[in-house]
Design an enzyme around this catalytic site. Sequence first.
Site, mmCIF file in Angstrom:
data_model
loop_
_atom_site.group_PDB
_atom_site.id
_atom_site.type_symbol
_atom_site.label_atom_id
_atom_site.label_comp_id
_atom_site.label_asym_id
_atom_site.label_seq_id
_atom_site.Cartn_x
_atom_site.Cartn_y
_atom_site.Cartn_z
ATOM 1 N N SER A 1 29.679 16.960 -14.106
ATOM 2 C CA SER A 1 30.543 17.134 -12.940
ATOM 3 C C SER A 1 31.760 17.965 -13.321
ATOM 4 O O SER A 1 32.223 17.913 -14.469
ATOM 5 C CB SER A 1 31.004 15.767 -12.417
ATOM 6 O OG SER A 1 32.077 15.889 -11.498
ATOM 7 N N SER B 1 17.367 8.184 -4.762
ATOM 8 C CA SER B 1 18.043 8.837 -3.639
ATOM 9 C C SER B 1 18.716 10.098 -4.156
ATOM 10 O O SER B 1 18.703 10.390 -5.355
ATOM 11 C CB SER B 1 19.089 7.910 -2.998
ATOM 12 O OG SER B 1 20.119 7.614 -3.929
ATOM 13 N N GLY B 2 19.319 10.850 -3.238
ATOM 14 C CA GLY B 2 20.169 11.980 -3.608
ATOM 15 C C GLY B 2 19.488 13.078 -4.391
ATOM 16 O O GLY B 2 18.328 13.435 -4.159
ATOM 17 N N ILE B 3 20.236 13.625 -5.346
ATOM 18 C CA ILE B 3 19.775 14.755 -6.142
ATOM 19 C C ILE B 3 18.487 14.427 -6.886
ATOM 20 O O ILE B 3 17.553 15.226 -6.940
ATOM 21 C CB ILE B 3 20.872 15.172 -7.146
ATOM 22 C CG1 ILE B 3 22.092 15.722 -6.405
ATOM 23 C CG2 ILE B 3 20.352 16.218 -8.135
ATOM 24 C CD1 ILE B 3 23.307 15.868 -7.303
ATOM 25 N N GLY C 1 17.882 8.113 -11.823
ATOM 26 C CA GLY C 1 18.717 8.203 -10.626
ATOM 27 C C GLY C 1 17.963 8.872 -9.504
ATOM 28 O O GLY C 1 18.536 9.625 -8.707
ATOM 29 N N ALA C 2 16.660 8.582 -9.410
ATOM 30 C CA ALA C 2 15.797 9.317 -8.487
ATOM 31 C C ALA C 2 15.437 8.536 -7.240
ATOM 32 O O ALA C 2 14.564 8.956 -6.482
ATOM 33 C CB ALA C 2 14.515 9.752 -9.221
ATOM 34 N N TYR D 1 35.454 8.111 -14.291
ATOM 35 C CA TYR D 1 34.288 8.929 -13.946
ATOM 36 C C TYR D 1 34.356 10.275 -14.668
ATOM 37 O O TYR D 1 33.375 10.728 -15.275
ATOM 38 C CB TYR D 1 34.223 9.138 -12.434
ATOM 39 C CG TYR D 1 33.032 9.932 -11.982
ATOM 40 C CD1 TYR D 1 31.775 9.355 -11.915
ATOM 41 C CD2 TYR D 1 33.163 11.272 -11.609
ATOM 42 C CE1 TYR D 1 30.667 10.084 -11.501
ATOM 43 C CE2 TYR D 1 32.071 12.004 -11.191
ATOM 44 C CZ TYR D 1 30.818 11.415 -11.139
ATOM 45 O OH TYR D 1 29.737 12.145 -10.727
#
Length: 289
Positions: A142, A24-26, A21-22, A168
């Site tokens: 989360s 964008s974002g965190i 998940g790299a 989610y």
Amino acid sequence: MAAQEQTQDQDLTGKTVVVTGASSGIGAAAAQRLAARGATVAVVGRSPERTAEVAAKAGAQPFVADFARLDDVRKLADQLLDRYPTIDVLANNAGGAWPKRTVTDDGNELTFQVNHLSPFLLTNLLLERLTRSRARVVNTASTTYRMAKLDLDTANAPTGSFNQLGAYGASKLANILFTRELARRTEGTGITTAAFHPGVVATHVYDNAPLGFGWFVRSPLARPFFIQPDKGAEPLVHLATTADGAAINGQYFHRFRLEPPRNKQAVDADLAGRLWTLSERATGLTSTE
């Protein structure tokens, strides 16, 4: 905070880090921070263009994989094993939320597959290498786990009622259960694993939210309410690098703070074991017969 400060300038030369998940974002922010400390970083993302861009900025290697396809995860694992003799950190950060129940080509519910099953599969396919490397496995969860209910009969079902936030939250609860069960199963091997909530971060995870909420999250109007990805990446980097592995193993953190469970399912050992068995079957690690 003292422990956080101790890891801020840690030299990671010679360490290999995989961040999913790299694109964008965190994930992108964490990849760049870890590379800046000298780590060899594998930048994993779904978008070829964005993944290549992040990797170029970090001086890292891009790997493209769509976690909605388990064959992509298997191919990714083969590529990582072929390229890296050691893997010191695996950051399972890829995730998303979708407004309608969607079944993947693998026969799994999309949210459950992308957020839980694919990271589960990747970790297990890399497990021998991770064990040999005495690695750190960090899972992005989360606070939505607090209000979630994980029903193993319906979480991955192809039909039935569906709620975006509920699905989610259940997948994030699964991340925490996976973290605890992985810690139990790998006890004494040198692997350390932890899960964390990064804060309320302005990322693409909200892109599929209704009423234009995804656009709002990334607009200047949202800045008083959401932190930026660079700040959201801080606890990931901390958990990946802190020397006190025993203190974090199998635990869940609200950013840097260890959080006592606020959902009794999160510490249900029987549920964690059954989730592991379901996940093995759903990802083809064991036969469904």
